[in-house]
Write a protein that holds these residues in place. Structure first.
Motif, PDB file in Angstrom:
ATOM      1  N   ARG A   1      43.681  44.858  27.269  1.00 34.57           N
ATOM      2  CA  ARG A   1      43.193  45.664  28.383  1.00 34.57           C
ATOM      3  C   ARG A   1      41.867  45.077  28.860  1.00 34.57           C
ATOM      4  O   ARG A   1      40.784  45.571  28.557  1.00 34.57           O
ATOM      5  CB  ARG A   1      43.019  47.120  27.955  1.00 34.57           C
ATOM      6  CG  ARG A   1      44.340  47.833  27.729  1.00 34.57           C
ATOM      7  CD  ARG A   1      44.166  49.336  27.674  1.00 34.57           C
ATOM      8  NE  ARG A   1      45.420  50.014  27.438  1.00 34.57           N
ATOM      9  CZ  ARG A   1      46.332  50.273  28.370  1.00 34.57           C
ATOM     10  NH1 ARG A   1      46.113  49.890  29.617  1.00 34.57           N
ATOM     11  NH2 ARG A   1      47.447  50.898  28.068  1.00 34.57           N
ATOM     12  N   THR A   2      41.978  43.981  29.599  1.00 35.38           N
ATOM     13  CA  THR A   2      40.803  43.289  30.108  1.00 35.38           C
ATOM     14  C   THR A   2      40.944  43.075  31.605  1.00 35.38           C
ATOM     15  O   THR A   2      42.033  43.118  32.156  1.00 35.38           O
ATOM     16  CB  THR A   2      40.631  41.911  29.419  1.00 35.38           C
ATOM     17  OG1 THR A   2      41.819  41.145  29.633  1.00 35.38           O
ATOM     18  CG2 THR A   2      40.411  42.076  27.918  1.00 35.38           C
ATOM     19  N   THR A   3      39.828  42.836  32.268  1.00 34.78           N
ATOM     20  CA  THR A   3      39.834  42.569  33.706  1.00 34.78           C
ATOM     21  C   THR A   3      40.371  41.165  33.957  1.00 34.78           C
ATOM     22  O   THR A   3      39.934  40.210  33.298  1.00 34.78           O
ATOM     23  CB  THR A   3      38.416  42.686  34.277  1.00 34.78           C
ATOM     24  OG1 THR A   3      37.913  43.990  33.988  1.00 34.78           O
ATOM     25  CG2 THR A   3      38.422  42.440  35.769  1.00 34.78           C
ATOM     26  N   PRO A   4      41.326  40.997  34.873  1.00 35.69           N
ATOM     27  CA  PRO A   4      41.842  39.653  35.158  1.00 35.69           C
ATOM     28  C   PRO A   4      40.730  38.712  35.589  1.00 35.69           C
ATOM     29  O   PRO A   4      39.820  39.095  36.330  1.00 35.69           O
ATOM     30  CB  PRO A   4      42.839  39.894  36.305  1.00 35.69           C
ATOM     31  CG  PRO A   4      43.223  41.333  36.174  1.00 35.69           C
ATOM     32  CD  PRO A   4      42.001  42.034  35.657  1.00 35.69           C
ATOM     33  N   PRO A   5      40.743  37.479  35.125  1.00 36.53           N
ATOM     34  CA  PRO A   5      39.708  36.524  35.515  1.00 36.53           C
ATOM     35  C   PRO A   5      39.867  36.090  36.969  1.00 36.53           C
ATOM     36  O   PRO A   5      40.930  36.258  37.572  1.00 36.53           O
ATOM     37  CB  PRO A   5      39.955  35.349  34.567  1.00 36.53           C
ATOM     38  CG  PRO A   5      41.420  35.424  34.263  1.00 36.53           C
ATOM     39  CD  PRO A   5      41.744  36.887  34.233  1.00 36.53           C
ATOM     40  N   GLU A   6      38.801  35.554  37.521  1.00 35.85           N
ATOM     41  CA  GLU A   6      38.857  35.049  38.892  1.00 35.85           C
ATOM     42  C   GLU A   6      39.713  33.786  38.936  1.00 35.85           C
ATOM     43  O   GLU A   6      39.593  32.904  38.094  1.00 35.85           O
ATOM     44  CB  GLU A   6      37.450  34.745  39.389  1.00 35.85           C
ATOM     45  CG  GLU A   6      37.400  34.287  40.840  1.00 35.85           C
ATOM     46  CD  GLU A   6      35.987  34.019  41.315  1.00 35.85           C
ATOM     47  OE1 GLU A   6      35.823  33.530  42.453  1.00 35.85           O
ATOM     48  OE2 GLU A   6      35.052  34.280  40.539  1.00 35.85           O
TER      49      GLU A   6
ATOM     50  N   ASP B   1      49.664  39.045  36.545  1.00 38.55           N
ATOM     51  CA  ASP B   1      48.810  38.685  35.411  1.00 38.55           C
ATOM     52  C   ASP B   1      49.462  39.167  34.132  1.00 38.55           C
ATOM     53  O   ASP B   1      50.250  40.117  34.131  1.00 38.55           O
ATOM     54  CB  ASP B   1      47.419  39.291  35.570  1.00 38.55           C
ATOM     55  CG  ASP B   1      47.470  40.805  35.708  1.00 38.55           C
ATOM     56  OD1 ASP B   1      47.520  41.503  34.681  1.00 38.55           O
ATOM     57  OD2 ASP B   1      47.471  41.286  36.858  1.00 38.55           O
TER      58      ASP B   1
ATOM     59  N   ASP C   1      47.356  34.107  34.619  1.00 36.58           N
ATOM     60  CA  ASP C   1      47.154  34.821  35.869  1.00 36.58           C
ATOM     61  C   ASP C   1      47.528  33.886  37.005  1.00 36.58           C
ATOM     62  O   ASP C   1      47.211  32.691  36.971  1.00 36.58           O
ATOM     63  CB  ASP C   1      45.705  35.270  36.017  1.00 36.58           C
ATOM     64  CG  ASP C   1      45.298  36.254  34.934  1.00 36.58           C
ATOM     65  OD1 ASP C   1      45.443  37.467  35.148  1.00 36.58           O
ATOM     66  OD2 ASP C   1      44.848  35.802  33.858  1.00 36.58           O
TER      67      ASP C   1
END
Length: 462
Positions: free
Chosen positions: A204-209, A308, A258
């Motif tokens: 449960r992490t924010t998708p990287p740029e 992602d 992603d």
């Protein structure tokens, strides 16, 4: 047969050879194409041994590990196959059903269901996948799995003959049979047993740029078998409306994937927008559907579909979450499938520019210790795999021509054959002329004299 007849017969044969050499298709047959926006789209490329599923489980043909098999399935049809499994290995049976581009499919009616049953008839796994974009034909793919970890059904952990059932929906509007590709992959057991579930916080992490910058050219394949390798970066492709392009990306233990697929702005005006214009799906190394995006609409402006994944961990297979977590349970080649609706021809003439952005993030970790060759079975990566994804068979400007390799190769072959046929024709005519000049039988030749001249060269009837 006289000399004139022989010459005419020979030239007729040469003309026939020329016709075959230049005909647009195998054995001189014209290629059939759908009469719609997908007329130029390439179909899914199947690969494997021809097999015929049966109408009942008793005589179902056997699928062997690591091999591909090709069959076809009609609307409303049910086909049976079998696999032999031991009591310790994981097993994944994938099915890919591929309607032709431009086929008249209907969302949520065109579907394929796959089921795996144990020797005593217990259902060990099932998958039911549907076309989710009305009027957009694309390959439907997923697997059924047999797990031997604690908590799985006891009868599904036994060795023996298992039965695979593939069923196509009866409500299909497409009368054609669909090519069906099957594959069994067997994952060796892990020494020491189940390694446990990955902690929930690890995924449960924010998708990287995603990466930016100049795109490198890479032509997508038509299926899993010819998917082109990608690594982290920006990639440019040309896709025909109605096509689905496949790419493969190496994802190791502890890493996540992603990606986005993007269409540029097209011609504007009074053209109506296209619903379900662009779709992106992710599949794991065993061809299990891992993540899918909703098909995005297109109205002449830039459009983007994104997907992602969670980091790869062996224990994900037993996670109390949806399939998008459970299917991220082994390292190896993951696949991206990008589909463009045939109706985007309203905005583009010919092929459509496609941009694919990929990021593999996270530090690669050591995976579980397998009791067998997991990489050889398709679960894992080699250093050569990672290098191949970064370099690829065609990068930079030289890849622009990759999309036309098949057509150019065919044209080159036609050219070579045409030159050869022309040379043979000239040699044949020269030989005939020389022979005619030498052939002057006294009995047949008219007497020389006023008003009589010998005639050389082709007969007058030519």
């Amino acid at each position: 047969m006289d000399d004139r007849s022989k010459v005419r017969t020979g030239l007729a044969a040469v003309a026939a050879l020329c016709a075959v050499a230049t005909a647009p298709g195998p054995a001189g047959q014209a290629w059939a194409a759908p009469a719609d926006g997908a007329a130029e789209a390439r179909p899914y490329r199947t690969e494997g041994t021809l097999i015929h599923g049966t109408d009942d489980a008793e005589g179902a043909p056997l699928l062997k590990p690591g091999l591909g098999y090709v069959d076809s399935i009609a609307a409303g049809q049910r086909r049976y196959y079998s696999v032999r499994l031991d009591a310790t290995s994981g097993a994944y049976v994938s099915a890919v059903a591929a309607p032709r581009p431009g086929a008249g499919v209907v969302s949520y009616q065109d579907r394929v269901k796959v089921t795996l049953a144990s020797p005593d008839g217990t259902t060990c796994g099932s998958s039911d996948r549907k076309i989710e974009a009305n009027g957009v034909a694309y390959p439907i793919a997923d697997y059924v799995a047999r797990q031997v970890a604690s908590g799985s059904v006891a009868s599904c952990r036994k060795a023996g003959r298992y039965v695979v059932t593939v069923e196509r929906g009866a409500g299909s509007q497409d009368p054609a049979g669909w090519p069906l590709e099957l594959r069994l992959m067997v994952e060796p057991p892990v020494k020491g047993g189940d390694t446990g579930q990955a902690p929930e916080g690890s995924w449960r992490t924010t998708p990287p740029e995603l990466p930016k910058g100049k795109a490198r050219s890479r032509q997508g394949g038509t299926g899993f078998n010819d998917a082109r390798p990608l690594s982290t970066g920006v990639w440019a492709d040309q896709i025909r409306p109605g096509e689905t392009h496949f790419y493969r990306v190496p994802v190791d233990w502890g890493q996540r994937l992603d990606a986005t697929a993007e269409l540029p702005a097209g011609k504007t005006g009074e053209a109506a927008g296209v619903n379900d214009a662009l779709g992106l799906r992710v599949f794991n190394p065993a061809r299990g559907l891992t993540k899918k995006s909703s098909f995005e609409a297109y109205e002449g402006q830039e459009a983007q579909a994104e997907a992602d994944t969670v980091p790869v961990a062996y224990g994900n297979r037993s996670a109390r979450a949806d399939y998008s977590v459970r299917t991220m349970s082994f390292a190896g080649w993951y696949y991206l499938a990008v589909t463009v609706n045939p109706d985007v021809t309203r905005f583009f003439k010919g092929s459509v520019p496609l941009t694919v952005r990929v990021r593999i993030s996270g530090t690669a970790k050591a995976g579980p210790t397998y009791d067998g060759d997991a990489v050889g079975a398709g679960f894992g990566l080699t250093d050569a795999d990672r290098r191949g994804a970064a370099q690829g068979p065609a990068t930079g400007d030289d890849a622009v021509a990759a999309a036309d390799d098949t057509d150019k190769g065919r044209l080159r072959m036609v050219g070579y054959v045409s030159y050869a046929v022309g040379a043979l024709l000239l040699l044949g005519l020269g030989g005939w002329t020389l022979a005619a000049r030498r052939r002057t039988p006294a009995a047949a030749a008219p007497a020389a004299g006023p008003g009589r001249h010998r005639r050389y060269g082709p007969p007058p009837a030519w």
